[in-house]
Design an enzyme around this catalytic site. Structure first.
Site, PDB file in Angstrom:
ATOM      1  N   GLU A  88      26.943  32.852 -30.821  1.00  0.00           N
ATOM      2  CA  GLU A  88      27.944  32.090 -31.556  1.00  0.00           C
ATOM      3  C   GLU A  88      27.505  30.640 -31.730  1.00  0.00           C
ATOM      4  OE1 GLU A  88      31.667  32.602 -29.444  1.00  0.00           O
ATOM      5  OE2 GLU A  88      31.073  34.608 -28.807  1.00  0.00           O
TER       6      GLU A  88
ATOM      7  N   GLU B 143      39.419  29.829 -34.634  1.00  0.00           N
ATOM      8  CA  GLU B 143      40.083  30.386 -33.461  1.00  0.00           C
ATOM      9  C   GLU B 143      40.762  29.259 -32.705  1.00  0.00           C
ATOM     10  OE1 GLU B 143      38.946  32.754 -29.288  1.00  0.00           O
ATOM     11  OE2 GLU B 143      37.406  32.359 -30.795  1.00  0.00           O
TER      12      GLU B 143
END
Length: 435
Positions: free
Chosen positions: A239, A350
């Site tokens: 990520e 997120e």
């Protein structure tokens, strides 16, 4: 913003059974209204454990640069960086041969010319604050953001420092059991739906400064490169993106970050260089450092372009910034499923909703505006691309989107010749529609 002062080993009060730490940080109104001041009693034994851990990850620097935001950037020799402490990398030789960059097909090259032209109109590419005084790390070193005692104390425990909570659901497939909001994480994301093998992903991510309601929440925008089972313990994930995380960094500035795990966030991996694993090769980019400038409502828009891909020659997963700036790589030996290829890519935002005051958090995602507000107001991720088995980049096709609670945060995808596959996303969190 005032900076926090760490404890050196020379003044560590090992003989005192209990000490009072005054944990304080003043936040400028520009970046936060959070109150970081806390008063905690911490045992000398715990402080000794923390200090030992910090000595392990804070390697001896050749040079230290103080950033205007209070960070200390240590220039550490490449061979001394934390990555090489990993048991699987004991005999690892840092890759010196540049990886083979993914090829762009002709239609993509036309898109890049158009994009660079509009990029100048929007205000250019965001960069890092520690460069503002013109200082840089010497050749042969890598810049590493120094961790402090206070950084560790903000975490739930020393074990949890620098790690995501385990069992964070990453599969966004409608039929997957992991799509749930009970763990407090909410998303607005796009993801690949085809079963093709994936060898990397790229996107340009709009950078904002979302407000965070409480210290242990965060807001991020990123790319996930995934493989493995989403309902087991073998999920592999790589990520990268930007995040605002007061708990991790002690302020509310957007910062460049990376993350990796090979066991669904249980024991392996961490943010940035807070554990061994990611091998940094670039001497000018500090992972975890603040990004500046950031986008303004109805003003200049700033973004960062991130590329993650598997080098077809040696198999390591590389990270690039901008057009062709190499940051470093995740050695293929760290992974199980990603040792071969990825099976899914996700792009998006997120947040953590801890339900302060038993209400939905007011922590913002993206810019804090809903997707329908569009350019200059809503945050975007543009030019979503996939790297295929031929090491070629092409516009992402067959993309699905998901937001668990569209009254709080939403997403709207589209396609045009300049931005390719792209989407706007985000939201304000708590509101009359999001109680």
């Amino acid at each position: 913003m005032g900076r926090m002062k760490g404890f050196s080993s020379s003044i560590l009060p090992l003989l005192v059974p209990l000490i009072l730490i005054i944990f304080c940080e003043e936040s400028s109104a520009q970046y936060s209204t959070l109150n970081y001041t806390k008063y905690r009693k911490v045992s000398s034994l715990r402080l000794a454990r923390i200090q030992k851990h910090l000595e392990k990850i804070n390697k001896p620097p050749v040079l230290t640069i103080q950033s205007p935001d209070g960070d200390f950037i240590d220039c550490v020799h490449k061979r001394e960086q934390p990555a090489l402490d990993h048991p699987l990398l004991k005999n690892h030789k840092i890759q010196r041969v540049p990886p083979e960059m993914p090829k762009m097909i002709k239609t993509e090259a036309v898109r890049e010319r158009n994009s660079s032209e509009s990029e100048r109109l929007r205000g250019g590419i965001a960069w890092q604050m520690w460069h503002q005084k013109g200082q840089k790390c010497p050749k042969g070193t890598v810049p590493i953001r120094r961790s402090t005692v206070h950084d560790v104390l903000r975490a739930k425990s020393l074990y949890d420092f620098g790690k995501k909570q385990s069992k964070i659901p990453l599969s966004r497939r409608v039929d997957a059991p992991d799509v749930q909001t009970g763990n407090g994480h909410e998303h607005a994301i796009a993801y690949t739906t085809s079963s093709q093998e994936v060898y990397g992903a790229k996107a340009t991510i709009n950078v904002w400064n979302p407000s965070i309601e409480v210290v242990n929440e965060f807001s991020l925008s990123q790319i996930w490169v995934l493989s493995g089972s989403f309902d087991g313990s073998d999920l592999n994930s790589i990520e990268a993106g930007w995040q605002v995380s007061p708990e991790l960094y002690g302020d509310s500035r957007p910062r460049l970050f990376t993350y990796w795990t090979s066991d669904a966030y249980q024991a392996t991996g961490c943010y940035n260089l807070l554990c061994s694993g990611f091998v940094q090769t670039n001497s000018r980019i500090a992972i975890g450092a603040a990004i500046n400038p950031v986008s303004l409502l109805n003003g200049n828009q700033y973004d960062i372009t991130i590329l993650i891909w598997k080098d077809p020659k040696l198999g390591n997963w590389w990270m690039g910034l901008g057009d062709n700036t190499l940051v470093g790589y995740w050695p293929t030996g760290l992974f199980t499923h990603l040792a071969d290829q990825a099976t899914m890519v996700e792009w998006g935002g997120e947040i953590v909703n801890s339900r302060p005051k038993n209400e939905h958090t007011s922590t913002q995602m993206g810019s804090g505006h809903f997707a329908e507000d569009g350019f200059g107001k809503a945050s975007y991720i543009r030019n979503l691309e996939i790297v295929d088995s031929d090491n070629s980049l092409s516009s992402a096709q067959d993309i699905s989107t998901l937001a668990e609670n569209t009254n709080c945060y939403n997403i709207k995808s589209s396609y045009n010749s300049e931005w390719g596959t792209h989407f706007y996303y985000g939201g304000p969190g708590k509101s009359p529609k999001c109680p």
